[in-house]
Every structure is written in C-alpha cells, then in structure tokens.
Design a protein around this motif. Structure first.
Motif, PDB file in Angstrom:
ATOM      1  N   PHE A 175      -8.291   5.582  -6.080  1.00 12.11           N
ATOM      2  CA  PHE A 175      -8.787   6.133  -4.821  1.00 12.11           C
ATOM      3  C   PHE A 175      -8.282   7.563  -4.633  1.00 12.11           C
ATOM      4  O   PHE A 175      -7.125   7.776  -4.287  1.00 12.11           O
ATOM      5  N   PRO A 176      -9.147   8.595  -4.826  1.00 15.75           N
ATOM      6  CA  PRO A 176      -8.731   9.986  -4.567  1.00 15.75           C
ATOM      7  C   PRO A 176      -9.030  10.385  -3.125  1.00 15.75           C
ATOM      8  O   PRO A 176     -10.072  10.033  -2.578  1.00 15.75           O
ATOM      9  N   LEU A 177      -8.120  11.127  -2.523  1.00 15.64           N
ATOM     10  CA  LEU A 177      -8.335  11.657  -1.173  1.00 15.64           C
ATOM     11  C   LEU A 177      -8.355  13.174  -1.275  1.00 15.64           C
ATOM     12  O   LEU A 177      -7.333  13.806  -1.550  1.00 15.64           O
ATOM     13  N   TYR A 178      -9.534  13.759  -1.046  1.00 15.29           N
ATOM     14  CA  TYR A 178      -9.729  15.207  -1.184  1.00 15.29           C
ATOM     15  C   TYR A 178      -9.286  15.879   0.106  1.00 15.29           C
ATOM     16  O   TYR A 178     -10.034  15.982   1.067  1.00 15.29           O
ATOM     17  N   LEU A 179      -8.036  16.355   0.118  1.00 13.68           N
ATOM     18  CA  LEU A 179      -7.442  16.850   1.353  1.00 13.68           C
ATOM     19  C   LEU A 179      -6.308  17.793   1.023  1.00 13.68           C
ATOM     20  O   LEU A 179      -5.500  17.528   0.141  1.00 13.68           O
ATOM     21  N   SER A 180      -6.214  18.903   1.754  1.00 17.49           N
ATOM     22  CA  SER A 180      -5.101  19.824   1.549  1.00 17.49           C
ATOM     23  C   SER A 180      -3.879  19.350   2.328  1.00 17.49           C
ATOM     24  O   SER A 180      -3.996  18.579   3.286  1.00 17.49           O
ATOM     25  N   PHE A 240      -2.510  14.187   8.039  1.00 18.73           N
ATOM     26  CA  PHE A 240      -2.974  13.044   7.261  1.00 18.73           C
ATOM     27  C   PHE A 240      -3.851  12.138   8.124  1.00 18.73           C
ATOM     28  O   PHE A 240      -3.458  11.771   9.241  1.00 18.73           O
ATOM     29  N   PRO A 241      -5.033  11.752   7.627  1.00 18.43           N
ATOM     30  CA  PRO A 241      -5.982  10.969   8.437  1.00 18.43           C
ATOM     31  C   PRO A 241      -5.654   9.478   8.444  1.00 18.43           C
ATOM     32  O   PRO A 241      -6.508   8.626   8.163  1.00 18.43           O
ATOM     33  N   ILE A 275       0.849  -1.195   0.000  1.00 22.76           N
ATOM     34  CA  ILE A 275       0.000   0.000   0.000  1.00 22.76           C
ATOM     35  C   ILE A 275       0.883   1.244   0.000  1.00 22.76           C
ATOM     36  O   ILE A 275       1.964   1.258   0.597  1.00 22.76           O
ATOM     37  N   GLY A 276       0.411   2.284  -0.691  1.00 19.97           N
ATOM     38  CA  GLY A 276       1.189   3.512  -0.803  1.00 19.97           C
ATOM     39  C   GLY A 276       0.309   4.743  -0.787  1.00 19.97           C
ATOM     40  O   GLY A 276      -0.916   4.668  -0.919  1.00 19.97           O
ATOM     41  N   PHE A 277       0.959   5.870  -0.648  1.00 17.12           N
ATOM     42  CA  PHE A 277       0.274   7.169  -0.596  1.00 17.12           C
ATOM     43  C   PHE A 277       1.004   8.108  -1.538  1.00 17.12           C
ATOM     44  O   PHE A 277       2.215   8.308  -1.423  1.00 17.12           O
ATOM     45  N   ASN A 336      -3.610  11.796  -3.036  1.00 17.37           N
ATOM     46  CA  ASN A 336      -4.073  13.035  -2.407  1.00 17.37           C
ATOM     47  C   ASN A 336      -4.151  14.147  -3.450  1.00 17.37           C
ATOM     48  O   ASN A 336      -3.217  14.354  -4.221  1.00 17.37           O
ATOM     49  N   THR A 337      -5.279  14.851  -3.483  1.00 19.86           N
ATOM     50  CA  THR A 337      -5.425  15.919  -4.466  1.00 19.86           C
ATOM     51  C   THR A 337      -6.535  16.873  -4.056  1.00 19.86           C
ATOM     52  O   THR A 337      -7.353  16.570  -3.189  1.00 19.86           O
ATOM     53  N   LEU A 338      -6.537  18.055  -4.661  1.00 16.31           N
ATOM     54  CA  LEU A 338      -7.655  18.988  -4.621  1.00 16.31           C
ATOM     55  C   LEU A 338      -8.029  19.304  -6.063  1.00 16.31           C
ATOM     56  O   LEU A 338      -7.246  19.043  -6.984  1.00 16.31           O
ATOM     57  N   ASN A 339      -9.203  19.857  -6.275  1.00 16.95           N
ATOM     58  CA  ASN A 339      -9.647  20.185  -7.633  1.00 16.95           C
ATOM     59  C   ASN A 339      -9.230  21.608  -8.011  1.00 16.95           C
ATOM     60  O   ASN A 339     -10.058  22.459  -8.333  1.00 16.95           O
ATOM     61  N   VAL A 340      -7.929  21.875  -7.961  1.00 16.21           N
ATOM     62  CA  VAL A 340      -7.428  23.194  -8.308  1.00 16.21           C
ATOM     63  C   VAL A 340      -7.316  23.296  -9.829  1.00 16.21           C
ATOM     64  O   VAL A 340      -6.454  22.670 -10.444  1.00 16.21           O
ATOM     65  N   ASP A 341      -8.221  24.066 -10.425  1.00 16.17           N
ATOM     66  CA  ASP A 341      -8.251  24.337 -11.877  1.00 16.17           C
ATOM     67  C   ASP A 341      -8.612  23.129 -12.718  1.00 16.17           C
ATOM     68  O   ASP A 341      -8.570  23.197 -13.949  1.00 16.17           O
TER      69      ASP A 341
END
Length: 420
Positions: free
Chosen positions: A310-315, A320-321, A267-269, A292-297
């Motif tokens: 698997f996307p993780l919507y997090l700044s 990290f959760p 498993i990786g991040f 890990n990502t945000l929807n910037v642009d």
C-alpha cells in the motif's frame, strides 16, 4: 425543509461558518447605517437659519448641495461594502487564490467555486457553503496550477504527473481534483500475494516519463538517498537482507522489535519507505503497513503497489490523513530530516505522536546525525514526549550512499506512554 448535519473532520473539504462572520458583518453594517444617517442629519441641520433662508431662495444651489451630500453618502456605503467583503474573506481564511484574475484555467475556477449546501444552513454548525480544498501555497504557483488544470474535460489527462509533484513539493498540497481520464498501463506479469513481495517487477508496467532513469539498472546505480541504495534490486543484494540480518549494531531485526511490543503489532506506517521492503517484511508477519513516498527520481509508488503493498503518495509537509492513536507501529529513518530547520522536524514529530496509539512503538531506524549538535537536539526533542526507551543505539557506520566515510547514526525503539 429540514437541515443537514455534517461531521467535520480532517477531510479535504472545508466549510464556511456563518455565525461568527455574520455577526461581524452585521455589526459593520449597523455601524455603516448609523454613520451615514448621522452624517446626513448633520449635513441638513448644521446650517444657520440665515443660511437656510438663503438656500430656500436659491433652489438650484440647494439641490446641488443635496446631490453632493447624497453622492458622498453613497460613496461611504460603497466603501463600507468593500470593507465588509474584505473582512469576510479575512475571517473565513480559506480564499487563498484569486480566481477572478486573468490566465486562471476555467476548470480551476469551477473547482474552487463555492457550493451552497442543498438543504440550506446547517442548524448545528451554522455552515452554509461547501468549499473545495486546495493547498494555500498554490497561490504562489498560480501559473503552474493553471497549467495543471488545463485539459479537455472527459478527455485524456496530460502526461504531467511530474508537474503535479513539483506543485506538491512547493507546498501546493492537496492538489485539486481533475475531470480527465488518467492514462492506464496494462499491468502484465503481476504475481499473486505474497509471492509478489520478492518477485521482479516488470519495467514495462511502470511510468518512466519525467524521470532521468528509464530502467532498474540505472536506478540501482544511482544514489537515490541514504535509505534507498540499490533498493530496486529485490532479488539479490542487501535489500533482501534488510531487517532480517544486521550489518552493524544500528541495524535492528524485525522479530526483535516485534517482541518488545505490548498488545501486539497489527498495523503500521512507514515514513519514506523507499521501495517498500520494510512493508514487505512486515507483511510476511501478517502486519499491514502503509508506505509513505513520493516519486522523487524513481517510480516508487507504482513499484510498491506492484509488490502488493500500500503506497501513500504524500509529502511530509502534509498533515497525516489518519485519525488520532490508530497505529501500533511507526517506522522512520533519515527521511525525517528537516534540514537546517529544527522546527520542521518538531512539527513532524508531534504528528507522528498524534497517530501512534498508547503503548505503540516508534522505530527510528538509522537516522543520520550530521553532528553532535543535531543528535543532541533530536534526543531532547524525543525526550519531551516521555517515550520509554526500549532500544537506543548511537554509533558510526560507513556511508553506503557513495562517500565511503564513517558517519554517526541513531537507532531507537521507543514506546509511547498513556496520557490522561
């Protein structure tokens, strides 16, 4: 009734501890009572006998004086109570938003209201209340927060994901939950996994509201960052060659990196993983990677999910959760850059170290070094953790994000040591 025992972790709920606060409040109350009683005793015994006789023969003046002293005592008690309330809030530390002021949405008030535990005080922890979690910086954006929490209960949610992301980027994270129904788009044309990894994603299933571009053609022409240039073209171009074909000495091949791992990679991040191509390549090798990502642009989260990943919507300003020492591999690139604030990168590196297991790999992939000073600072920061350098390459390459100039990048594969 019995008591409930709760395990307190890093979740979004926070709690009120009664033990420390109650002790402080009790001490303050005791001090207040003693003070007011001593003051009253002094008021009634300090006069001389002659003055006492004079007051005895002037009952109206006597009553007036008593009334004045009583009023003063009551004011002292009221002042002490206000101090107690302020002290409680300071000790608890979680009341960052004043929900009593006007123009605060009723839904926000309801969400942030304290809730008593159903079985009363917890015997182990002294917890008496459960408090909903909301980012401390939300206080600075109370107007936007109220706008975000204004909706019809059980009705459709406003099309305001960009407002929520603006709050997150201002440090208002986590956002409060909402009681509205999110608009859902029919996901027509999704492919089965693993075919979905490299099949074109339909533009019709993505959310384009709040974005400058409304299609992939526009996105692939746009400079979205050093790690996402043409990254939505997953059928041709460089995105199909990343991590399997090197264009320079700074580009490591996935299979070469996996061969360095002890105990295997499961498993990786991936931090700031663009359109999810790193996770796709790892999925081909039976490794599960969270991106890990945000929807910037760009609609990055939906695009990654459409690929079956698997996307993780997090700044990156959020802890990290994940629990400690759980990941076999962490992959990151220039998204780690903290700008001109080195302490921001330092906090981030400590959290990366926390979630990476002993023997796990930290893959720093083409980290942009604006100057030698920044490269030296990053090198010293990494060396503080005592990682073993399995691969370390610092070299120049042409910036493909638009400038065309030669720039310095650092790539490394580091192994976390076991610590007692």
């Amino acid at each position: 009734m019995g008591s409930v025992s709760l395990k307190i972790g890093d979740g979004t709920a926070r709690f009120k501890r009664a033990s420390f606060c109650s002790s402080a409040v009790n001490i303050l109350m005791l001090f207040s009572v003693l003070t007011t009683n001593l003051f009253a005793l002094y008021a009634f015994t300090s006069s001389s006998k002659d003055h006492h006789t004079h007051l005895f023969h002037n009952p109206h003046k006597n009553l007036s004086l008593i009334s004045e002293h009583v009023s003063l005592i009551l004011r002292e008690i009221a002042s002490s109570q206000k101090k107690i309330v302020r002290m409680e809030k300071d000790l608890l530390g979680y009341e960052t938003m004043d929900i009593s002021r006007p123009n605060i949405a009723s839904e926000l008030k309801l969400f942030l209201k304290h809730h008593q535990l159903p079985l009363g005080k917890d015997s182990r922890t002294g917890i008496t209340e459960m408090v909903a979690s909301v980012g401390h910086s939300c206080e600075k954006s109370a107007d936007l927060m109220s706008q975000y929490m204004t909706y019809k209960v059980s009705g459709p949610c406003p099309d305001d994901w960009s407002l929520g992301q603006k709050l997150i980027l201002r440090g208002c994270e986590p956002l409060p939950r909402r009681r509205c129904i999110t608009r859902s788009v029919q996901k027509v044309g999704l492919y089965r996994f693993p075919v979905s990894l490299w099949k074109p994603v339909s533009e019709k299933i993505l959310t384009w509201s709040g974005l400058g571009c409304k299609n992939f053609e526009c996105l692939n022409r746009k400079k979205l960052g050093r790690d996402c240039v043409g990254c939505f073209n997953i059928t041709s171009g460089y995105e199909t060659q990343k991590f399997v074909k090197a264009r320079g000495k700074n580009d490591f091949i996935i299979d070469d990196v996996l061969a360095l791992a002890s105990g295997g990679i499961r498993i990786g991040f991936d931090i700031g993983g663009g359109s999810g191509t790193f996770a796709a390549r790892m999925a081909e090798r039976n490794v599960t990677v969270i991106t890990n990502t945000l929807n910037v642009d760009a609609p990055l989260s939906e695009f990654i999910a459409a690929r079956g990943l698997f996307p993780l919507y997090l700044s990156l300003d959020h802890r990290f959760p994940f629990y400690d020492n759980v990941f076999d591999l962490i992959h990151a690139s220039s998204g780690l850059d903290g700008g001109d604030k080195p302490e921001k990168l330092e906090f981030l590196m400590f959290d990366i170290d926390r979630i990476l297991r002993a023997g796990g790999l930290f893959w720093l992939d083409n980290f942009y070094c604006a100057n030698d000073e920044k490269k030296t600072a990053l090198t010293r920061l990494i060396e503080r953790f005592g990682y073993k350098k399995l691969k370390w390459v610092a070299g120049e390459k042409v910036d493909t994000a638009g400038s065309g100039k030669s720039e310095v990048y650092l790539s490394a594969v580091l192994q976390k040591p076991a610590r007692v």
